[in-house]
Design a protein around this motif. Structure first.
Motif, PDB file in Angstrom:
ATOM      1  N   TRP A 141       7.512  -3.865  -6.625  1.00 13.52           N
ATOM      2  CA  TRP A 141       7.864  -2.685  -7.285  1.00 13.52           C
ATOM      3  C   TRP A 141       8.178  -2.570  -8.480  1.00 13.52           C
ATOM      4  CZ3 TRP A 141       9.229   1.690  -4.338  1.00 13.52           C
ATOM      5  CH2 TRP A 141       9.907   2.746  -4.920  1.00 13.52           C
ATOM      6  N   ASN A 142       8.587  -3.619  -9.104  1.00 17.84           N
ATOM      7  CA  ASN A 142       8.733  -3.467 -10.775  1.00 17.84           C
ATOM      8  C   ASN A 142       7.344  -3.633 -11.461  1.00 17.84           C
ATOM      9  OD1 ASN A 142      11.742  -3.703 -11.075  1.00 17.84           O
ATOM     10  ND2 ASN A 142      11.808  -5.630 -10.222  1.00 17.84           N
ATOM     11  N   LEU A 143       6.337  -4.370 -10.941  1.00 13.61           N
ATOM     12  CA  LEU A 143       4.871  -4.211 -11.458  1.00 13.61           C
ATOM     13  C   LEU A 143       4.389  -2.754 -11.400  1.00 13.61           C
ATOM     14  CD1 LEU A 143       3.255  -7.562 -10.338  1.00 13.61           C
ATOM     15  CD2 LEU A 143       3.998  -6.932 -12.560  1.00 13.61           C
ATOM     16  N   LEU A 144       4.564  -2.186 -10.328  1.00 10.58           N
ATOM     17  CA  LEU A 144       4.115  -0.930 -10.066  1.00 10.58           C
ATOM     18  C   LEU A 144       4.775   0.263 -10.963  1.00 10.58           C
ATOM     19  CD1 LEU A 144       3.591  -0.527  -6.347  1.00 10.58           C
ATOM     20  CD2 LEU A 144       1.767  -0.347  -7.885  1.00 10.58           C
ATOM     21  N   ASN A 145       6.137   0.121 -11.239  1.00  8.13           N
ATOM     22  CA  ASN A 145       6.987   0.869 -12.102  1.00  8.13           C
ATOM     23  C   ASN A 145       6.473   0.501 -13.470  1.00  8.13           C
ATOM     24  OD1 ASN A 145       9.053   2.434 -12.655  1.00  8.13           O
ATOM     25  ND2 ASN A 145      10.506   0.910 -12.362  1.00  8.13           N
ATOM     26  N   LEU A 146       6.147  -0.696 -13.706  1.00 13.01           N
ATOM     27  CA  LEU A 146       5.526  -0.958 -15.216  1.00 13.01           C
ATOM     28  C   LEU A 146       4.343  -0.458 -15.669  1.00 13.01           C
ATOM     29  CD1 LEU A 146       7.341  -4.330 -15.669  1.00 13.01           C
ATOM     30  CD2 LEU A 146       7.852  -2.466 -16.931  1.00 13.01           C
ATOM     31  N   PHE A 166      -2.588   3.270 -15.050  1.00 13.21           N
ATOM     32  CA  PHE A 166      -3.785   3.456 -14.024  1.00 13.21           C
ATOM     33  C   PHE A 166      -3.950   4.970 -13.776  1.00 13.21           C
ATOM     34  CE2 PHE A 166      -2.347  -0.963 -12.722  1.00 13.21           C
ATOM     35  CZ  PHE A 166      -3.291  -1.566 -12.902  1.00 13.21           C
ATOM     36  N   VAL A 167      -2.858   5.598 -13.842  1.00 16.16           N
ATOM     37  CA  VAL A 167      -3.128   7.285 -13.564  1.00 16.16           C
ATOM     38  C   VAL A 167      -3.923   7.527 -14.964  1.00 16.16           C
ATOM     39  CG1 VAL A 167      -1.836   9.231 -13.647  1.00 16.16           C
ATOM     40  CG2 VAL A 167      -1.060   7.328 -12.065  1.00 16.16           C
ATOM     41  N   GLU A 168      -3.490   7.026 -16.134  1.00 18.05           N
ATOM     42  CA  GLU A 168      -3.993   7.696 -17.235  1.00 18.05           C
ATOM     43  C   GLU A 168      -5.514   7.349 -17.439  1.00 18.05           C
ATOM     44  OE1 GLU A 168      -3.083   7.459 -22.039  1.00 18.05           O
ATOM     45  OE2 GLU A 168      -1.887   6.485 -20.768  1.00 18.05           O
ATOM     46  N   TYR A 169      -5.827   5.953 -16.822  1.00 21.20           N
ATOM     47  CA  TYR A 169      -7.259   5.762 -17.479  1.00 21.20           C
ATOM     48  C   TYR A 169      -8.153   5.826 -16.230  1.00 21.20           C
ATOM     49  CZ  TYR A 169      -5.400   4.347 -21.787  1.00 21.20           C
ATOM     50  OH  TYR A 169      -4.998   4.229 -23.098  1.00 21.20           O
ATOM     51  N   ILE A 170      -7.659   6.055 -15.045  1.00 20.02           N
ATOM     52  CA  ILE A 170      -8.664   5.862 -13.740  1.00 20.02           C
ATOM     53  C   ILE A 170      -8.237   7.533 -13.152  1.00 20.02           C
ATOM     54  CG2 ILE A 170      -9.244   4.908 -11.651  1.00 20.02           C
ATOM     55  CD1 ILE A 170      -7.998   2.377 -12.611  1.00 20.02           C
ATOM     56  N   LEU A 214       3.932   9.426  -7.912  1.00 16.49           N
ATOM     57  CA  LEU A 214       5.005   9.888  -8.855  1.00 16.49           C
ATOM     58  C   LEU A 214       4.657  10.056 -10.051  1.00 16.49           C
ATOM     59  CD1 LEU A 214       8.067   9.728  -9.576  1.00 16.49           C
ATOM     60  CD2 LEU A 214       7.673   7.225  -9.949  1.00 16.49           C
ATOM     61  N   PHE A 215       3.530   9.392 -10.690  1.00 14.78           N
ATOM     62  CA  PHE A 215       2.980   9.505 -11.971  1.00 14.78           C
ATOM     63  C   PHE A 215       1.797  10.754 -12.074  1.00 14.78           C
ATOM     64  CE2 PHE A 215       4.950   5.395 -12.483  1.00 14.78           C
ATOM     65  CZ  PHE A 215       5.548   5.510 -13.997  1.00 14.78           C
ATOM     66  N   ARG A 216       1.603  10.979 -10.916  1.00 14.11           N
ATOM     67  CA  ARG A 216       0.564  12.094 -11.067  1.00 14.11           C
ATOM     68  C   ARG A 216       1.442  13.324 -10.898  1.00 14.11           C
ATOM     69  NH1 ARG A 216      -3.070  12.423  -6.546  1.00 14.11           N
ATOM     70  NH2 ARG A 216      -3.937  14.041  -7.550  1.00 14.11           N
ATOM     71  N   LEU A 227       0.779  -1.011  -0.253  1.00 13.84           N
ATOM     72  CA  LEU A 227      -0.143  -0.049  -0.010  1.00 13.84           C
ATOM     73  C   LEU A 227       0.728   1.214   0.025  1.00 13.84           C
ATOM     74  CD1 LEU A 227      -2.776   1.378   0.083  1.00 13.84           C
ATOM     75  CD2 LEU A 227      -2.686   1.125   2.616  1.00 13.84           C
ATOM     76  N   LEU A 228       1.965   1.157   0.732  1.00 15.09           N
ATOM     77  CA  LEU A 228       2.740   2.518   0.933  1.00 15.09           C
ATOM     78  C   LEU A 228       3.505   2.725  -0.556  1.00 15.09           C
ATOM     79  CD1 LEU A 228       4.584   4.375   2.475  1.00 15.09           C
ATOM     80  CD2 LEU A 228       6.280   2.810   2.699  1.00 15.09           C
ATOM     81  N   HIS A 229       3.868   1.649  -1.080  1.00 14.62           N
ATOM     82  CA  HIS A 229       4.554   1.916  -2.391  1.00 14.62           C
ATOM     83  C   HIS A 229       3.610   2.160  -3.656  1.00 14.62           C
ATOM     84  CE1 HIS A 229       8.400  -0.581  -0.832  1.00 14.62           C
ATOM     85  NE2 HIS A 229       8.341   0.922  -0.598  1.00 14.62           N
ATOM     86  N   THR A 230       2.153   1.653  -3.407  1.00 11.10           N
ATOM     87  CA  THR A 230       1.289   1.880  -4.407  1.00 11.10           C
ATOM     88  C   THR A 230       0.969   3.435  -4.195  1.00 11.10           C
ATOM     89  OG1 THR A 230       0.129  -0.268  -4.346  1.00 11.10           O
ATOM     90  CG2 THR A 230      -1.096   1.644  -5.345  1.00 11.10           C
ATOM     91  N   THR A 231       0.858   3.938  -3.241  1.00 17.49           N
ATOM     92  CA  THR A 231       0.558   5.485  -3.044  1.00 17.49           C
ATOM     93  C   THR A 231       1.943   6.259  -3.401  1.00 17.49           C
ATOM     94  OG1 THR A 231       1.546   5.662  -0.691  1.00 17.49           O
ATOM     95  CG2 THR A 231      -0.920   5.304  -1.031  1.00 17.49           C
ATOM     96  N   THR A 232       3.199   5.798  -3.254  1.00 17.79           N
ATOM     97  CA  THR A 232       4.362   6.335  -3.939  1.00 17.79           C
ATOM     98  C   THR A 232       4.158   6.385  -5.231  1.00 17.79           C
ATOM     99  OG1 THR A 232       5.702   5.402  -2.224  1.00 17.79           O
ATOM    100  CG2 THR A 232       6.819   6.089  -4.074  1.00 17.79           C
TER     101      THR A 232
END
Length: 331
Positions: free
Chosen positions: A278-283, A288-292, A28-30, A19-24
């Motif tokens: 971490w790598n899944l989130l990075n990729l 997700f930011v673009e479409y949600i 980052l991408f926002r 959850l912490l890294h998901t918010t990170t």
């Protein structure tokens, strides 16, 4: 030895770091540089997860091995801890090179493996603490000497890295890798694990007290936060009582909560979730930011997707003949 509250503690810590890294990555991408006060403070509290995972690793060792360590102690950890660490460290470097084309693949691999340059850095810490534990049993070091000395070294470590000298400033980024930065957790874990048979019913009986202690520990972090300690990392000294409180609370209530199948599943794959997420989130985060458009929904979707995919990937790899050396021993 399989104790259900250990599984629950492992799962809660694993999901918290995710959850912490998901918010990170959401931030980052926002392009967000600052959060609301509540979100920022919540992210600080979520940093309890890594020291809790380290704490639990030593608790299990201390509970299992009280007199001596087995002959295959190190060979087992080499196969199912170090080899996965190396594999995912190389994988992380490959993904970064593919994404950013920095022509630094070799340096990235060396950095990941030898200086913990990726999310799996905590493995280097755990290995150091395992070595201390092994020495304690092998050479019959007294807990009455080792544990107080460990706590002393812990505070000395953090005091040294707060000094305005060039060496400490230049190496500040590496301070989390030194086992001395986590020795207070080591001492606490040895005491809990060694006496867990006696401690377990006490925690269950006084489980309301663990909630009160955790709340007070969280309030202590809040006071420091209000006074300007806003850094988000797991080495904060004020997290020690919060980690102890939350650990005791989960160990207490984990005894009365049913051992759900989902808990057992996530617990089995927790180590891989740590190394893969971490790598899944990075990729995937940018999509997700673009479409949600809504942050709260986006974070939930990212969280669930990353958890499911981490487990799915680990499960697939485990079927390979050599899979256990990539994802560890998944029972």
């Amino acid at each position: 030895m399989r104790i259900k509250e250990w599984d629950l503690l492992r799962v809660v810590a694993c999901l918290s770091i995710l959850l912490l890294h998901t918010t990170t990555f959401n931030n980052l991408f926002r392009g967000v540089t600052e959060n609301s006060t509540f979100v920022h403070f919540a992210r600080i509290l979520l940093c309890y997860a890594t020291p809790t995972f380290i704490l639990l690793s030593i608790i299990i060792l201390a509970a299992r091995y009280k007199e001596d360590v087995p002959a295959k102690f190190w060979s087992s950890r080499l196969q199912f801890l170090v080899l996965p660490y190396i594999f995912w460290g190389i994988t992380d470097a490959l993904i970064l090179e593919w994404m950013y084309q920095n022509d630094a693949l070799y340096d990235s691999i060396l950095s990941n493996i030898f200086t913990g340059g990726f999310v799996g850095w905590f493995v280097l810490v755990i290995l150091q603490l395992y070595l201390i534990f092994w020495c304690m049993l092998k050479f019959k070091w007294s807990q009455f000497i080792v544990l107080p000395f460990s706590v002393l070294l812990y505070f000395l470590h953090h005091q040294l890295f707060s000094l305005p000298y060039e060496f400490f400033q230049e190496n500040f980024i590496f301070q989390k890798l030194y086992g001395t930065a986590w020795l207070a957790y080591f001492a606490i874990a040895i005491l809990i694990g060694t006496h867990y048979d006696k401690l377990r019913p006490i925690l269950k009986k006084y489980r309301i007290g663990t909630i009160v202690f955790t709340a007070l520990a969280g309030f202590y972090v809040w006071i420091n936060f209000q006074q300007g300690q806003t850094d988000i990392h797991s080495r904060r000294l004020d997290l020690v009582p919060f980690v102890l409180g939350l650990t005791s609370m989960i160990l207490a209530y984990g005894q009365v909560i049913p051992h759900f199948k989902i808990t057992r599943i996530i617990s089995k794959y927790a180590f891989m979730v740590y190394l893969i997420h971490w790598n899944l989130l990075n990729l995937t985060s940018k999509y997700f930011v673009e479409y949600i458009p809504t942050s709260s929904i986006r974070i939930i979707v990212m969280f669930v997707f990353t958890l499911a995919m981490s487990i799915f990937i680990a499960k697939l790899i485990s079927y390979l003949p050599f899979g256990k050396w990539i994802v560890g021993k998944i029972r």
